[in-house]
Design a protein around this motif. Structure first.
Motif, mmCIF file in Angstrom:
data_model
loop_
_atom_site.group_PDB
_atom_site.id
_atom_site.type_symbol
_atom_site.label_atom_id
_atom_site.label_comp_id
_atom_site.label_asym_id
_atom_site.label_seq_id
_atom_site.Cartn_x
_atom_site.Cartn_y
_atom_site.Cartn_z
ATOM 1 N N GLN A 1 0.829 -1.206 0.000
ATOM 2 C CA GLN A 1 0.000 0.000 0.000
ATOM 3 C C GLN A 1 0.863 1.255 0.000
ATOM 4 O O GLN A 1 0.587 2.218 -0.705
ATOM 5 C CB GLN A 1 -0.925 0.002 1.211
ATOM 6 C CG GLN A 1 -1.871 1.181 1.266
ATOM 7 C CD GLN A 1 -2.762 1.130 2.497
ATOM 8 O OE1 GLN A 1 -2.801 0.151 3.225
ATOM 9 N NE2 GLN A 1 -3.462 2.202 2.738
ATOM 10 N N LEU A 2 1.944 1.266 0.793
ATOM 11 C CA LEU A 2 2.812 2.436 0.875
ATOM 12 C C LEU A 2 3.585 2.668 -0.410
ATOM 13 O O LEU A 2 3.896 3.801 -0.755
ATOM 14 C CB LEU A 2 3.778 2.307 2.057
ATOM 15 C CG LEU A 2 3.137 2.423 3.428
ATOM 16 C CD1 LEU A 2 4.159 2.104 4.520
ATOM 17 C CD2 LEU A 2 2.528 3.796 3.651
ATOM 18 N N LYS B 1 1.397 4.682 -2.559
ATOM 19 C CA LYS B 1 0.967 5.971 -2.026
ATOM 20 C C LYS B 1 2.138 6.947 -1.939
ATOM 21 O O LYS B 1 3.246 6.570 -1.586
ATOM 22 C CB LYS B 1 0.372 5.764 -0.637
ATOM 23 C CG LYS B 1 -0.202 7.018 -0.018
ATOM 24 C CD LYS B 1 -0.910 6.679 1.244
ATOM 25 C CE LYS B 1 -2.352 6.525 0.868
ATOM 26 N NZ LYS B 1 -3.258 6.498 1.973
ATOM 27 N N GLU B 2 1.865 8.193 -2.239
ATOM 28 C CA GLU B 2 2.870 9.240 -2.120
ATOM 29 C C GLU B 2 2.562 10.042 -0.861
ATOM 30 O O GLU B 2 1.440 10.500 -0.666
ATOM 31 C CB GLU B 2 2.797 10.136 -3.357
ATOM 32 C CG GLU B 2 3.960 11.078 -3.481
ATOM 33 C CD GLU B 2 3.958 11.762 -4.833
ATOM 34 O OE1 GLU B 2 4.968 11.689 -5.511
ATOM 35 O OE2 GLU B 2 2.931 12.361 -5.192
ATOM 36 N N LEU B 3 3.559 10.184 0.006
ATOM 37 C CA LEU B 3 3.380 10.876 1.270
ATOM 38 C C LEU B 3 4.306 12.082 1.373
ATOM 39 O O LEU B 3 5.432 12.044 0.891
ATOM 40 C CB LEU B 3 3.696 9.951 2.453
ATOM 41 C CG LEU B 3 2.838 8.722 2.648
ATOM 42 C CD1 LEU B 3 3.410 7.856 3.761
ATOM 43 C CD2 LEU B 3 1.415 9.112 2.987
ATOM 44 N N ILE C 1 6.222 13.890 4.192
ATOM 45 C CA ILE C 1 6.623 13.582 5.566
ATOM 46 C C ILE C 1 7.516 14.685 6.112
ATOM 47 O O ILE C 1 8.485 15.079 5.471
ATOM 48 C CB ILE C 1 7.370 12.236 5.630
ATOM 49 C CG1 ILE C 1 6.486 11.116 5.088
ATOM 50 C CG2 ILE C 1 7.804 11.928 7.051
ATOM 51 C CD1 ILE C 1 7.201 9.802 4.959
ATOM 52 N N PHE D 1 2.798 13.656 8.837
ATOM 53 C CA PHE D 1 2.770 13.252 7.435
ATOM 54 C C PHE D 1 1.390 13.528 6.869
ATOM 55 O O PHE D 1 0.404 13.571 7.578
ATOM 56 C CB PHE D 1 3.188 11.799 7.224
ATOM 57 C CG PHE D 1 2.206 10.786 7.726
ATOM 58 C CD1 PHE D 1 1.202 10.313 6.896
ATOM 59 C CD2 PHE D 1 2.298 10.296 9.007
ATOM 60 C CE1 PHE D 1 0.296 9.380 7.346
ATOM 61 C CE2 PHE D 1 1.397 9.363 9.467
ATOM 62 C CZ PHE D 1 0.395 8.904 8.640
ATOM 63 N N ARG D 2 1.371 13.771 5.581
ATOM 64 C CA ARG D 2 0.118 14.024 4.861
ATOM 65 C C ARG D 2 0.143 13.231 3.571
ATOM 66 O O ARG D 2 1.184 13.064 2.953
ATOM 67 C CB ARG D 2 -0.017 15.516 4.551
ATOM 68 C CG ARG D 2 -0.045 16.333 5.820
ATOM 69 C CD ARG D 2 -0.749 17.625 5.621
ATOM 70 N NE ARG D 2 -0.876 18.236 6.933
ATOM 71 C CZ ARG D 2 -0.650 19.493 7.186
ATOM 72 N NH1 ARG D 2 -0.296 20.293 6.225
ATOM 73 N NH2 ARG D 2 -0.797 19.967 8.396
ATOM 74 N N ASP D 3 -1.024 12.778 3.168
ATOM 75 C CA ASP D 3 -1.078 11.991 1.943
ATOM 76 C C ASP D 3 -1.939 12.640 0.863
ATOM 77 O O ASP D 3 -2.354 11.990 -0.067
ATOM 78 C CB ASP D 3 -1.566 10.571 2.234
ATOM 79 C CG ASP D 3 -2.976 10.533 2.800
ATOM 80 O OD1 ASP D 3 -3.549 11.598 3.089
ATOM 81 O OD2 ASP D 3 -3.508 9.422 2.947
ATOM 82 N N ASN D 4 -2.152 13.960 0.989
ATOM 83 C CA ASN D 4 -2.945 14.624 -0.051
ATOM 84 C C ASN D 4 -2.029 15.155 -1.159
ATOM 85 O O ASN D 4 -0.853 15.428 -0.955
ATOM 86 C CB ASN D 4 -3.835 15.726 0.533
ATOM 87 C CG ASN D 4 -3.042 16.826 1.217
ATOM 88 O OD1 ASN D 4 -2.048 17.291 0.681
ATOM 89 N ND2 ASN D 4 -3.475 17.231 2.395
ATOM 90 N N GLU D 5 -2.585 15.292 -2.339
ATOM 91 C CA GLU D 5 -1.804 15.702 -3.517
ATOM 92 C C GLU D 5 -1.199 17.089 -3.363
ATOM 93 O O GLU D 5 -0.085 17.344 -3.804
ATOM 94 C CB GLU D 5 -2.688 15.680 -4.762
ATOM 95 C CG GLU D 5 -2.893 14.301 -5.324
ATOM 96 C CD GLU D 5 -3.660 14.342 -6.635
ATOM 97 O OE1 GLU D 5 -3.302 15.149 -7.509
ATOM 98 O OE2 GLU D 5 -4.615 13.559 -6.752
ATOM 99 N N CYS E 1 2.077 17.099 -1.311
ATOM 100 C CA CYS E 1 3.156 16.459 -2.086
ATOM 101 C C CYS E 1 3.627 17.379 -3.210
ATOM 102 O O CYS E 1 4.822 17.498 -3.469
ATOM 103 C CB CYS E 1 2.688 15.126 -2.640
ATOM 104 S SG CYS E 1 2.363 13.894 -1.348
#
Length: 122
Positions: free
Chosen positions: A82-83, A86-88, A90, A106-110, A113
């Motif tokens: 999964q990681l 996914k682009e994180l 951090i 950390f954030r995983d929103n576009e 990033c």
């Protein structure tokens, strides 16, 4: 209160034997665990170090594979897959004096990033 997660020197997982949970190493050109099981494909397993804080007291807890699977509800292999997808973004703090690196957020929103990528280009 949980202050942070620490991966430790070897990260948040290790590669274990496919027959047992013991870590594997290359011995005589083959992957073997200390129980001497031979494996072609080692299995990623959790080894997560957690720092807990209660006022002025601090304690480190080590969560092994079985407990982490129950808490996270995913095997280490599922989480790794999964990681990878996914682009994180951090944010970390490095303390050279202690040789430690801690994840602050950390954030995983576009959008997050994208901002980081733009800052790295300049």
């Amino acid at each position: 209160m949980l202050e942070n997660f620490e991966a430790g020197q070897s990260g948040w997982c290790y590669y274990g034997c496919s027959e047992c949970t013991i870590s594997v190493a290359l011995k005589d050109g083959k992957l073997r665990c200390f129980a001497n099981h031979e494996t072609d494909e080692p299995v990623p397993r959790y080894k997560l170090e957690v720092l807990g804080v209660d006022g002025k007291f601090r304690a480190r807890f080590l969560f092994w594979d079985n407990n982490c699977v129950k808490l996270i509800e995913k095997s280490a292999l599922e989480l790794k897959r999964q990681l990878i997808k996914k682009e994180l973004a951090i944010r970390v703090v490095f303390q050279p004096k202690y040789g430690s690196l801690s994840v602050v957020r950390f954030r995983d929103n576009e959008e997050s990033c994208k901002k980081i990528k733009e800052n790295l280009k300049s």
